[in-house]
Design an enzyme around this catalytic site. Structure first.
Site, PDB file in Angstrom:
ATOM      1  N   LYS A 228      71.033  28.138  60.743  1.00  0.00           N
ATOM      2  CA  LYS A 228      70.817  29.178  61.753  1.00  0.00           C
ATOM      3  C   LYS A 228      70.486  30.529  61.140  1.00  0.00           C
ATOM      4  O   LYS A 228      70.704  30.782  59.954  1.00  0.00           O
ATOM      5  CB  LYS A 228      72.048  29.278  62.664  1.00  0.00           C
ATOM      6  CG  LYS A 228      72.134  28.139  63.671  1.00  0.00           C
ATOM      7  CD  LYS A 228      73.241  28.346  64.688  1.00  0.00           C
ATOM      8  CE  LYS A 228      73.182  27.277  65.776  1.00  0.00           C
ATOM      9  NZ  LYS A 228      74.282  27.417  66.756  1.00  0.00           N
ATOM     10  N   ARG A 263      77.801  19.859  63.807  1.00  0.00           N
ATOM     11  CA  ARG A 263      76.432  19.555  64.254  1.00  0.00           C
ATOM     12  C   ARG A 263      75.461  20.077  63.191  1.00  0.00           C
ATOM     13  O   ARG A 263      75.373  21.285  62.973  1.00  0.00           O
ATOM     14  CB  ARG A 263      76.167  20.202  65.609  1.00  0.00           C
ATOM     15  CG  ARG A 263      74.814  19.866  66.214  1.00  0.00           C
ATOM     16  CD  ARG A 263      74.651  20.514  67.582  1.00  0.00           C
ATOM     17  NE  ARG A 263      73.401  20.150  68.224  1.00  0.00           N
ATOM     18  CZ  ARG A 263      72.240  20.788  68.042  1.00  0.00           C
ATOM     19  NH1 ARG A 263      72.196  21.860  67.239  1.00  0.00           N
ATOM     20  NH2 ARG A 263      71.139  20.381  68.652  1.00  0.00           N
TER      21      ARG A 263
END
Length: 284
Positions: A228, A263
């Site tokens: 991210k 995840r």
């Protein structure tokens, strides 16, 4: 306090997938052209092969999504999203693999679960589609409630919090209460603090640092830090391709803080990291 002291709850239907203590690995299967790291797998055969490879590398859950929710992403019509994800979900579920559907839409949730998906992962915590709350309750599978604000177009302008941890905790606590009122139980719910969604880089780091607070909700925690933007901001890794080391560091921290699910894009590397973590932290 009782929830903080209690043993971490298992995830219904998935608690047998881990042969060792520690978090389950959820592998990301994007069936999109525009996901921030690995979009472009619009051909079902390509996405199915990728999902099978992630399972072979150690993913206990495969999270299949047909709509990017990165900042600025466009909304995908229901019919198009179904065309993208259903062949992939049917094939992977048909292999006996545990599949999660990453969607904001009730129609996609229902179709996916009816095709064999065992989990729903909604980045809006069942807020985007008015029908999704009742749909999720009717489907009777685990549901991931992620904290977010606004839409992909507006979320990065909505990063003001009075108290970051308590504001996110309060929002998720209220959403858990709504789910309980709809007929779900805490065993049906997972909590995701939503790193990067309406959070600046430092705020995402603060949520990771304080993630143990969220155990007081009494639900398993899912953490999605993989590749991210906040990893890039904190490390100087501008390209997503350069963010693996930072992603693994975040995964290790989340595991230490009791995350139930990680995840990730990079399943093999995360599985190796978790093998060392588990060997160091658990006997036997």
């Amino acid at each position: 306090l009782e929830r903080l002291r209690a043993p971490r709850p298992a995830i219904p239907g998935l608690d047998s997938h881990n042969s060792r203590p520690g978090p389950l690995i959820m592998g990301i299967v994007n069936v999109t052209p525009d996901s921030f790291h690995d979009g472009g797998r619009l051909r079902p055969a390509t996405a199915i092969a990728h999902g099978r490879a992630l399972a072979a590398a150690g993913a206990a859950i495969l999270d299949v999504g047909g709509e990017s929710t990165r900042p600025g992403a466009r909304e995908v019509p229901v019919e198009e999203e179904l065309e993208r994800v259903m062949p992939v979900i049917e094939a992977l579920s048909g292999d006996g693999l545990a599949v999660s559907v990453d969607t904001r839409k009730a129609a996609v949730m229902a179709a996916a679960v009816n095709a064999g998906a065992r989990m729903i992962n909604d980045v809006t915590a069942l807020r985007h589609d008015p029908a999704s709350m009742n749909c999720a309750a009717d489907m009777a599978v685990p549901v991931v409630l992620m904290h977010s604000r606004g839409t992909p177009d507006t979320m990065q302008s909505m990063t003001d919090y009075d108290d970051l941890i308590m504001d996110v905790f309060g929002d998720l606590s209220a959403r858990v209460a709504d789910c309980l009122a709809a007929g779900m139980t805490r065993r049906d719910l997972l909590i995701d603090p939503g790193l990067g969604f309406a959070k600046k880089a430092g705020q995402s780091a603060a949520l990771l640092r304080g993630m143990a607070h969220f155990h007081a909700l009494g639900c398993p925690l899912l953490i999605g830090a993989s590749r991210k933007g906040f990893v890039g901001k904190l490390t100087g890794a501008v390209k997503t391709e350069d963010r693996l080391p930072g992603s693994l560091a975040a995964a290790m921290w989340a595991a230490q803080q009791g995350a139930a699910v990680l995840r990730v894009h990079d399943v093999a590397e995360t599985a190796q990291t978790m093998a060392i973590f588990q060997s160091l932290c658990y006997k036997g």
